[in-house]
Scaffold this active site. Structure first.
Site, short mmCIF file in Angstrom:
data_model
loop_
_atom_site.label_atom_id
_atom_site.label_comp_id
_atom_site.label_asym_id
_atom_site.label_seq_id
_atom_site.Cartn_x
_atom_site.Cartn_y
_atom_site.Cartn_z
N GLU A 144 2.02 0.96 5.07
CA GLU A 144 1.33 0.90 3.97
C GLU A 144 0.56 2.10 4.01
O GLU A 144 -0.42 2.32 4.86
CB GLU A 144 0.49 -0.44 4.27
N CYS A 151 -7.67 2.27 0.37
CA CYS A 151 -6.20 2.75 -0.31
C CYS A 151 -6.14 2.72 -1.65
O CYS A 151 -5.40 3.63 -2.26
CB CYS A 151 -4.95 1.89 0.60
#
Ligand code: NAD
Length: 467
Positions: free
Chosen positions: A240, A274
């Protein structure tokens, strides 16, 4: 000075060396964390490998233990949240909510069924897919959401029957070590281990022969190193990674109506998300109105120490990231960018004013790179196809969004964007029922629900000929 205990393989463990943890709101050291070395890595992984043989067998035991873990975290949530705010910087209210999100993640994992699929079942044969745990999972975590990212990984790996060695970021080990402490005794020895230390621990975890799966969240650069380290042994990986999310604002959008959601889509956690908005492409006809709305929000949002009730945005987490954001903004200013709001550091720890920039080129570093801080470049376009092409002209592909009064038209454009998730008239709206993962350099694999469980397990086809 805060101190933390370390437990490996179910036992308290003394570690000779420590490293300093800095409170980014003051730039002063507030804690000392145990600095593990290779011997601790080996002990944790060997303990986890031994524990796997039993832990994999009984899902009821796993459900039970995870529910107890959730309860232990809930009971200690205030102490964990206080550590989280001091090491990460986020406002205490958000730290509390991150801890409670983790409690829910663990409870949700405890109640999930392992995916199973029967492909054929008749007089001649039975063909079905079952899923089996890998063994030892190394869970490696960044500093922006240290508790919820860690607990998402741990809960998924454990319910699937894996055992775990968890490594928080060296910037944010304290809340995670507290969770390890308050959950001692809930799991059989070796099932759940936490190691704190510097980056090299991550390298050792990814190279160890007994680790079968690496669940990594962090930057693209480190993610590529993790993939390379996993390759010789073909360890399974979930990555990720970073993002540079574009938001496209169509000409019929109403600046006054969408500005608040756009602002918080970009500035939540001081932009250290993110999947935050990191570039805005707004139609030229409404650019001035949107900039005015965004600037008003930026100028009126209190920035400071997360322990102060009034604070809505905390500092940047660490000196290196603070310097990076500072230099990206300075370079943009030197190249002629217009500072619509903010534009500089505050004289308090690593606090930085929420900054809105315009009049930039797409190849300006603050636009082209993941800035990961409280800075939002706003670029204009005339033709929507041009906006789509510019939004897609990136190695990143984590999230994106399209904003319009006409949701059907916006959805058609959303489908043309290259991203793991694209929202319409919202951003950052993560749903626990949907998978989450990145396109292109933003990741491999996905988390959440059955997709997360599939990532934590090996499939096995059972093909039975009936006789
Ligand atoms: P980072 O890559 O520097 O570090 C992440 C973790 O990896 C840390 O625990 C670090 O100690 C460890 N590490 C460092 N070098 C390693 C190596 N060679 N091998 C193994 N592990 C190593 O990232 P960061 O600065 O902590 O976090 C910020 C980044 O994380 C941003 O790019 C952000 O977008 C990304 N992120 C992605 C997601 C997502 O879900 N896609 C979520 C949060 C953060």
């Amino acid at each position: 000075m805060e101190k933390a205990n370390l437990f490996i393989n179910g036992e308290a463990c003394s570690v000779a060396n420590t490293f300093a943890v800095v409170n980014p709101a003051t730039a002063g050291i507030f804690a000392e964390a145990p600095a593990c070395d290779e011997s601790h890595v080996n002990r944790a992984i060997e303990g986890a490998a031994a524990a796997f043989n039993h832990w994999r067998l009984d899902i009821l035991q796993r459900r039970n233990a995870l529910n107890k873990m959730a309860e232990a975290i809930r009971e200690n949530s205030e102490a964990i949240a206080l550590l989280l705010t001091q090491e990460q910087g986020k406002p205490l209210k958000q730290a509390r909510s991150e801890v409670m999100t983790s409690v829910m993640q663990i409870q949700l994992a405890a109640s999930t069924e392992m995916p199973q699929e029967v492909l054929q079942d008749n007089d001649q044969s039975l063909i079905k897919i079952i899923r089996k745990p890998y063994g030892v999972v190394a869970a490696i975590v960044p500093w922006n959401y240290p508790v919820s990212i860690a607990m998402g990984k741990v809960a998924t790996a454990l319910i699937a029957g894996n055992t775990v060695v968890l490594k928080p970021s060296p910037y944010t080990p304290m809340a995670t070590l507290k969770i390890a402490e308050v959950t001692q005794g809930i799991f059989p020895a070796g099932v759940f281990n936490t190691l704190s230390g510097l980056d090299f621990l991550g390298v050792q975890l990814t190279q160890h022969a007994l680790v079968r799966k690496i669940d990594f969240t962090g930057s693209v650069n480190t993610g590529k190193k993790v993939a390379a380290a996993a390759a010789p042994d073909l360890k399974r990986i979930t990555l990720e990674l970073g993002g540079n999310d574009p938001a496209i604002i169509l000409p019929d959008a109403n600046p006054g109506k969408i500005a608040k959601a756009l602002f918080w889509g970009a500035f939540t956690n001081s932009g250290q998300v993110c999947v935050a908005i990191k570039r805005v492409y707004v139609h030229e006809s409404i650019q001035a109105a949107l900039l005015q709305e965004l600037a008003a929000l930026a100028n009126s949002t209190p920035v400071g120490n997360g322990l102060d009730d009034n604070t809505r945005l905390g500092p940047i987490n660490n000196k290196a990231q603070f310097d990076r954001v500072n230099s990206l903004v300075s370079a943009a200013k030197q190249h002629g960018a217009r500072v619509v709001a903010g534009g500089s550091a505050l004289n308090q720890g690593y606090c930085f004013q929420p900054t809105i920039l315009s009049d930039l080129r797409d190849d300006e570093a603050v636009v082209a790179q993941e800035q990961f801080g409280p800075v939002l470049p706003v670029l204009s376009y005339r033709d929507v196809d041009d906006a789509i092409n510019r939004a897609n002209a990136s190695h990143f592909g984590l999230g994106s969004s399209v904003w319009s009064e006409n949701t059907e038209h916006a959805t058609v454009i959303a489908e043309q964007l290259e991203a793991g998730t694209t929202w319409v008239n919202q951003h950052l709206a993560l749903s626990p029922i949907a998978p989450f993962g990145g396109a292109k350099w933003s990741g491999l694999g996905a988390i959440n629900g059955k997709w997360g469980l599939e990532g934590a397990t090996q499939m096995q086809v059972i093909n039975v000929k009936r006789v």
